[in-house]
Design a protein around this motif. Structure first.
Motif, PDB file in Angstrom:
ATOM      1  N   PHE A 325     -67.158 -51.269 -10.090  1.00 39.60           N
ATOM      2  CA  PHE A 325     -66.727 -52.667 -10.004  1.00 39.60           C
ATOM      3  C   PHE A 325     -65.671 -52.895  -8.930  1.00 39.60           C
ATOM      4  CE2 PHE A 325     -68.160 -52.430 -14.511  1.00 39.60           C
ATOM      5  CZ  PHE A 325     -69.171 -53.376 -14.430  1.00 39.60           C
ATOM      6  N   GLY A 326     -65.416 -51.907  -8.083  1.00 33.44           N
ATOM      7  CA  GLY A 326     -64.464 -52.081  -7.001  1.00 33.44           C
ATOM      8  C   GLY A 326     -63.026 -52.214  -7.459  1.00 33.44           C
ATOM      9  N   ASP A 327     -62.633 -51.453  -8.468  1.00 37.13           N
ATOM     10  CA  ASP A 327     -61.289 -51.570  -9.039  1.00 37.13           C
ATOM     11  C   ASP A 327     -60.271 -50.642  -8.379  1.00 37.13           C
ATOM     12  OD1 ASP A 327     -62.040 -53.505 -10.755  1.00 37.13           O
ATOM     13  OD2 ASP A 327     -62.195 -52.252 -12.522  1.00 37.13           O
ATOM     14  N   TYR A 328     -60.466 -50.285  -7.125  1.00 37.20           N
ATOM     15  CA  TYR A 328     -59.554 -49.337  -6.471  1.00 37.20           C
ATOM     16  C   TYR A 328     -58.596 -50.005  -5.489  1.00 37.20           C
ATOM     17  CZ  TYR A 328     -61.720 -45.011  -8.094  1.00 37.20           C
ATOM     18  OH  TYR A 328     -62.142 -43.965  -8.862  1.00 37.20           O
ATOM     19  N   GLY A 329     -59.083 -50.973  -4.720  1.00 33.87           N
ATOM     20  CA  GLY A 329     -58.315 -51.460  -3.581  1.00 33.87           C
ATOM     21  C   GLY A 329     -57.794 -52.866  -3.690  1.00 33.87           C
ATOM     22  N   GLY A 330     -57.533 -53.360  -4.902  1.00 30.89           N
ATOM     23  CA  GLY A 330     -56.975 -54.692  -5.050  1.00 30.89           C
ATOM     24  C   GLY A 330     -57.969 -55.789  -4.716  1.00 30.89           C
ATOM     25  N   MET A 331     -57.439 -56.992  -4.393  1.00 30.46           N
ATOM     26  CA  MET A 331     -58.280 -58.160  -4.178  1.00 30.46           C
ATOM     27  C   MET A 331     -59.186 -58.003  -2.962  1.00 30.46           C
ATOM     28  SD  MET A 331     -59.411 -61.012  -5.115  1.00 30.46           S
ATOM     29  CE  MET A 331     -58.353 -61.297  -6.529  1.00 30.46           C
ATOM     30  N   ALA A 332     -58.707 -57.317  -1.916  1.00 30.27           N
ATOM     31  CA  ALA A 332     -59.535 -57.150  -0.711  1.00 30.27           C
ATOM     32  C   ALA A 332     -60.836 -56.420  -1.047  1.00 30.27           C
ATOM     33  CB  ALA A 332     -58.753 -56.391   0.357  1.00 30.27           C
ATOM     34  N   MET A 333     -60.734 -55.356  -1.846  1.00 30.96           N
ATOM     35  CA  MET A 333     -61.931 -54.599  -2.211  1.00 30.96           C
ATOM     36  C   MET A 333     -62.818 -55.410  -3.154  1.00 30.96           C
ATOM     37  SD  MET A 333     -62.139 -50.675  -3.545  1.00 30.96           S
ATOM     38  CE  MET A 333     -63.707 -49.797  -3.563  1.00 30.96           C
TER      39      MET A 333
END
Length: 368
Positions: A325-333
Motif C-alpha cells: 500500500f505504499g506505506d514507506y515514503g509518506g504522502m509522496a509515495m
C-alpha cells in the motif's frame, strides 16, 4: 521466437488476463482508497498534538484490566500501542486461540484507564473496503482465491513482456502506430503503459500474493522458529495473570536494549506459543521499524526464555504488507501509488477492450 512458441505465450497471456481482469479491477478500485486509509480515517477528527507524562500513565496490566471489564469472561490475545498518543489497544476473545471473527478490539487511554473520549467502538467503512480488498468478503477461502488471482496477474505480466519484446526490438520501445486502426493504436498504448508500470505492477502483485499467505506463513514460522521455545505443544494455554504484561515488557527490553515495543502476543495467539508472551520489538528507522524482533517471555514467571529473530520468509511477509500500500515514503509515495493504481485500471480496461474488439474470424479460428 518461433511462431508456435509465440502462439503459446499469446494463449497464456490472453487467458491469464481474462481470468484475473475483473477481480483485479475490484482490487485496484478498492486499493485506491486504502492507500490513503490514514487520511480517510482522520476525516472529521481534529488534528492535535498530544503530550503526556509517562510517569502519570497507568500500568499495562491496569489498562488490560479496564479493557477486559468491558467484556467479562474474555482473555487478552494481542496488545498494540499507538505511536502518537498514550493509548493501548487490546484484542480479546473467549479463548487465547480464538479465530479472528470472535475477537474484539478495545482501545484504552493510559491517562484515564478508560476508552478514549469521542471514539465509538467498531470499525468504519474503510474496514469493509479492506475486507473486500483482502478476501472479497469470503473469509479465508476468499483470501486464498485473491492470492491465486495475484499469481494469475503476475503470469499475465510476464507473458505480456514476452509478447511485447519482439515488437519492441523491431519498432522500438513505446512505439505507437498512429496510422493503423483504432484497435492497433489501443494495443500499442496498452503495451506502452503496461511496460512503463511493469515493475510497480509486479511489486504490487507479488506483495499482494504474499499477504494472502500470511496465515500459513505464520503457522510455519510458529511451528519452526518458535517450536523449540514451547515446552508443551498440546497442553493447555497458559492463563493470563495480572502483572505479567508489565514484567514481560520490562524484561524483554532489558534483553534487547535500544528498541521499542510494537505489540505483545499473549499465550495461544498466532504470533506466540501456548505458554509464552511474545513481546515484539522494533527499531527506530523506517526500515527497521518494519522488521520485528520477538522476545519470548515465560507466561508464568515473566522471565525471558529466548529471542527468536525473524527468518527470511517472515521478514518478506512483514516487508510486503506495508509495501503493498505504499506505506514507506509518506504522502509522496502514496500519491505515486495512487497514480500507478489509476494507470493500472487503464491497462486492465484496455486489455478487456482489445479482447472484446478482436475480429470475429480470429475468435472462430481460436475456438476451432
Amino acid at each position: 521466437m518461433k511462431p508456435a512458441t509465440l502462439r503459446a505465450w499469446s494463449k497464456v497471456h490472453t487467458w491469464s488476463s481474462l481470468i484475473c481482469t475483473l477481480f483485479m479491477l475490484i482490487l485496484a478500485l478498492t486499493g485506491l482508497p486504502l492507500v490513503f486509509h490514514d487520511e480517510i480515517d482522520g476525516i472529521g477528527k481534529p488534528e492535535r498534538i498530544e503530550r503526556w507524562n509517562d510517569a502519570e500513565l497507568v500500568s499495562l496490566d491496569r489498562a488490560i484490566a479496564a479493557a477486559l471489564a468491558l467484556e467479562p469472561g474474555a482473555v487478552p490475545i494481542y496488545l498494540s500501542f499507538d505511536e502518537d498518543r498514550p493509548v493501548v489497544n487490546l484484542t480479546s476473545g473467549p479463548v487465547g486461540d480464538a479465530p479472528e471473527t470472535a475477537m474484539r478490539f478495545h482501545p484504552i487511554d493510559r491517562r484515564t484507564a478508560a476508552p478514549p473520549q469521542g471514539e465509538a467502538p467498531g470499525g468504519g467503512v474503510m474496514d469493509v473496503v479492506l475486507d473486500l480488498h483482502k478476501d472479497l468478503l469470503l473469509g479465508t477461502v476468499g483470501e486464498y482465491f485473491v492470492g491465486a488471482i495475484g499469481l494469475c496477474f503476475v503470469l499475465a505480466l510476464v507473458s505480456g513482456v514476452v509478447l511485447y519484446a519482439p515488437f519492441a526490438r523491431k519498432a522500438g520501445f513505446a512505439s505507437v502506430r498512429k496510422a493503423k486502426t483504432a484497435r492497433t493504436r489501443w494495443l500499442d498504448w496498452h503495451n506502452l503503459i503496461g511496460g512503463v508500470t511493469l515493475a510497480w505492477a509486479l511489486v504490487v502483485g507479488l506483495t499482494g500474493t504474499i499477504n494472502t499467505l500470511a496465515e500459513p506463513i505464520t503457522a510455519w514460522w510458529r511451528a519452526d522458529a518458535l517450536a523449540h521455545l514451547a515446552r508443551d505443544h498440546s497442553g493447555p494455554i497458559a492463563s493470563y495473570r495480572p502483572g505479567i504484561a508489565d514484567a514481560a515488557l520490562r524484561n524483554a527490553q532489558a534483553a534487547v536494549p535500544g528498541m521499542r515495543v510494537q505489540f505483545i502476543a499473549f499465550p495461544g495467539a498466532a504470533f506466540s506459543s501456548r505458554d509464552h508472551l511474545a513481546v515484539y520489538l522494533q527499531g527506530a528507522t523506517p526500515l527497521t521499524a518494519k522488521l520485528l524482533t520477538p522476545v519470548m517471555v515465560d507466561a508464568r514467571t515473566g522471565k525471558v526464555d529466548g529471542v527468536a529473530p525473524m527468518p527470511w520468509y517472515m521478514k518478506a511477509l512483514l516487508l510486503a504488507q506495508p509495501l503493498h500500500f505504499g506505506d514507506y515514503g509518506g504522502m509522496a509515495m502514496k500519491l505515486l501509488w495512487a497514480v500507478l493504481d489509476l494507470v493500472s485500471i487503464v491497462v486492465l480496461g484496455s486489455g478487456l477492450y482489445l479482447w472484446l474488439r478482436k475480429p470475429r474470424t480470429a475468435r472462430r479460428g481460436r475456438a476451432a
